[in-house]
Design a protein around this motif. Structure first.
Motif, PDB file in Angstrom:
ATOM      1  N   LEU A  93       0.841  -1.200   0.000  1.00 25.90           N
ATOM      2  CA  LEU A  93       0.000   0.000   0.000  1.00 25.90           C
ATOM      3  C   LEU A  93       0.873   1.246   0.000  1.00 25.90           C
ATOM      4  O   LEU A  93       1.808   1.353   0.802  1.00 25.90           O
ATOM      5  CB  LEU A  93      -0.914   0.026   1.231  1.00 25.90           C
ATOM      6  N   LYS A  94       0.553   2.188  -0.864  1.00 27.64           N
ATOM      7  CA  LYS A  94       1.238   3.476  -0.848  1.00 27.64           C
ATOM      8  C   LYS A  94       0.801   4.261   0.391  1.00 27.64           C
ATOM      9  O   LYS A  94      -0.233   3.973   0.993  1.00 27.64           O
ATOM     10  CB  LYS A  94       0.933   4.235  -2.138  1.00 27.64           C
ATOM     11  N   ASP A  95       1.608   5.237   0.766  1.00 29.44           N
ATOM     12  CA  ASP A  95       1.409   5.912   2.054  1.00 29.44           C
ATOM     13  C   ASP A  95      -0.009   6.436   2.259  1.00 29.44           C
ATOM     14  O   ASP A  95      -0.628   6.198   3.295  1.00 29.44           O
ATOM     15  CB  ASP A  95       2.405   7.071   2.200  1.00 29.44           C
ATOM     16  N   ASP A  96      -0.528   7.165   1.285  1.00 29.27           N
ATOM     17  CA  ASP A  96      -1.866   7.748   1.441  1.00 29.27           C
ATOM     18  C   ASP A  96      -2.931   6.663   1.602  1.00 29.27           C
ATOM     19  O   ASP A  96      -3.861   6.805   2.411  1.00 29.27           O
ATOM     20  CB  ASP A  96      -2.212   8.649   0.255  1.00 29.27           C
ATOM     21  N   ASP A  97      -2.788   5.602   0.833  1.00 37.57           N
ATOM     22  CA  ASP A  97      -3.754   4.503   0.929  1.00 37.57           C
ATOM     23  C   ASP A  97      -3.593   3.744   2.235  1.00 37.57           C
ATOM     24  O   ASP A  97      -4.584   3.245   2.797  1.00 37.57           O
ATOM     25  CB  ASP A  97      -3.584   3.544  -0.251  1.00 37.57           C
ATOM     26  N   LEU A  98      -2.364   3.653   2.730  1.00 39.92           N
ATOM     27  CA  LEU A  98      -2.150   2.968   4.008  1.00 39.92           C
ATOM     28  C   LEU A  98      -2.766   3.764   5.158  1.00 39.92           C
ATOM     29  O   LEU A  98      -3.406   3.188   6.048  1.00 39.92           O
ATOM     30  CB  LEU A  98      -0.662   2.760   4.247  1.00 39.92           C
ATOM     31  N   ILE A  99      -2.613   5.078   5.135  1.00 41.65           N
ATOM     32  CA  ILE A  99      -3.246   5.920   6.160  1.00 41.65           C
ATOM     33  C   ILE A  99      -4.760   5.745   6.119  1.00 41.65           C
ATOM     34  O   ILE A  99      -5.411   5.584   7.163  1.00 41.65           O
ATOM     35  CB  ILE A  99      -2.860   7.395   5.957  1.00 41.65           C
ATOM     36  N   GLU A 100      -5.322   5.753   4.921  1.00 39.05           N
ATOM     37  CA  GLU A 100      -6.763   5.576   4.780  1.00 39.05           C
ATOM     38  C   GLU A 100      -7.194   4.188   5.244  1.00 39.05           C
ATOM     39  O   GLU A 100      -8.232   4.027   5.903  1.00 39.05           O
ATOM     40  CB  GLU A 100      -7.178   5.790   3.319  1.00 39.05           C
ATOM     41  N   PHE A 101      -6.395   3.177   4.928  1.00 37.35           N
ATOM     42  CA  PHE A 101      -6.687   1.812   5.381  1.00 37.35           C
ATOM     43  C   PHE A 101      -6.689   1.742   6.905  1.00 37.35           C
ATOM     44  O   PHE A 101      -7.578   1.132   7.515  1.00 37.35           O
ATOM     45  CB  PHE A 101      -5.666   0.832   4.798  1.00 37.35           C
ATOM     46  N   PHE A 102      -5.691   2.361   7.531  1.00 39.30           N
ATOM     47  CA  PHE A 102      -5.645   2.384   8.999  1.00 39.30           C
ATOM     48  C   PHE A 102      -6.891   3.045   9.577  1.00 39.30           C
ATOM     49  O   PHE A 102      -7.462   2.571  10.565  1.00 39.30           O
ATOM     50  CB  PHE A 102      -4.403   3.122   9.475  1.00 39.30           C
ATOM     51  N   ARG A 103      -7.299   4.141   8.980  1.00 38.73           N
ATOM     52  CA  ARG A 103      -8.494   4.842   9.462  1.00 38.73           C
ATOM     53  C   ARG A 103      -9.734   3.976   9.299  1.00 38.73           C
ATOM     54  O   ARG A 103     -10.614   3.959  10.173  1.00 38.73           O
ATOM     55  CB  ARG A 103      -8.647   6.168   8.727  1.00 38.73           C
ATOM     56  N   ASN A 104      -9.806   3.264   8.180  1.00 40.82           N
ATOM     57  CA  ASN A 104     -10.935   2.362   7.970  1.00 40.82           C
ATOM     58  C   ASN A 104     -10.933   1.233   9.001  1.00 40.82           C
ATOM     59  O   ASN A 104     -11.985   0.832   9.509  1.00 40.82           O
ATOM     60  CB  ASN A 104     -10.885   1.773   6.561  1.00 40.82           C
ATOM     61  N   CYS A 105      -9.732   0.725   9.299  1.00 42.71           N
ATOM     62  CA  CYS A 105      -9.627  -0.325  10.323  1.00 42.71           C
ATOM     63  C   CYS A 105     -10.108   0.186  11.674  1.00 42.71           C
ATOM     64  O   CYS A 105     -10.765  -0.539  12.426  1.00 42.71           O
ATOM     65  CB  CYS A 105      -8.187  -0.816  10.432  1.00 42.71           C
TER      66      CYS A 105
END
Length: 231
Positions: free
Chosen positions: A143-155
């Protein structure tokens, strides 16, 4: 300490499509999932069990009802770790070949398996706050950084109030992000990963390094995270 420099990588669409192509070529075996290092699986699981047990000793421990296995592959972690502690487990895995093998591997405990989500993590978002534990291992480098941050928020949205997000990942020994063009992934340094936790409003409540892996491999760290709102 300064943030590590970011290495220029391919555009977002290509980054994800190339990763998918790579995994399409990989056999659905433990050795395939672990890049030819299948022999470390037992050591890996032992380290994860030790870490997970310590989370149940927290002042406000997670319950043991629902877990989510992210980047589940053929179900190695679900079968050998999560089902030992949780009543039900959901799996997220974008590769249909891996999911089919997971279903066969988990056939004897199918009543305890909830959903199989055939989707990439960059597009995945839990729909309810149902999970006591979300486990992410050796997949977040895709996951690229922006998508990883969004993934964490979704989690965070998918966790119960006392739930925990666990990240287990390779870590570089430098302050640089290292790119693997073969499988279209990146390995991040500790400073970068901690920065991403912070940007996603996560607090690390426990951190531990995996031990007894062979020399020459990346260091592997485990992080237990909770949303700031729950602290």
């Amino acid at each position: 300490m300064q943030e590590p420099r970011h290495v220029a990588i391919m555009c977002q669409g290509e980054f994800y499509s190339e990763a998918a192509k790579y995994w399409d070529r990989i056999p659905p075996t433990v050795d395939g999932m672990l890049g030819g290092f299948g022999f470390i699986s037992k050591t890996d699981i032992k380290g994860s069990i030790f870490f997970l047990k310590s989370l149940f000793e927290l002042e406000n421990p997670p319950s043991k009802l629902f877990a989510l296995d992210c980047g589940a592959g053929i179900g190695r972690i679900t079968k050998n770790l999560l089902l030992k502690f949780f009543k039900h487990v959901d799996l997220v895995e974008q590769n249909p070949k891996f999911l089919e093998v997971a279903k066969i591997s988990l056939e004897n405990c199918s009543s305890r398996i909830g959903q199989y989500y055939p989707i990439g993590l960059q597009n995945f978002c839990p729909t309810t706050s149902k999970y006591d534990l979300i486990w992410c291992q050796w997949v977040l480098g895709h996951l690229k950084d922006d998508d990883l941050i969004e993934f964490f928020r979704n989690c965070s949205l998918g966790l119960k109030d006392n739930g925990v997000l666990v990240v287990k990942e390779n870590i570089t020994t430098s302050n640089n992000i290292e790119i693997d063009k073969e499988d279209s992934s990146m390995t991040r340094p500790l400073i970068n990963l901690r920065s991403l936790f912070e940007k996603a409003d996560l607090i690390c409540i426990k951190e531990q390094q995996q031990t007894k892996f062979p020399r020459g491999l990346y260091p592997v760290y485990m992080f237990a995270l909770r949303p700031k709102r729950n602290q």
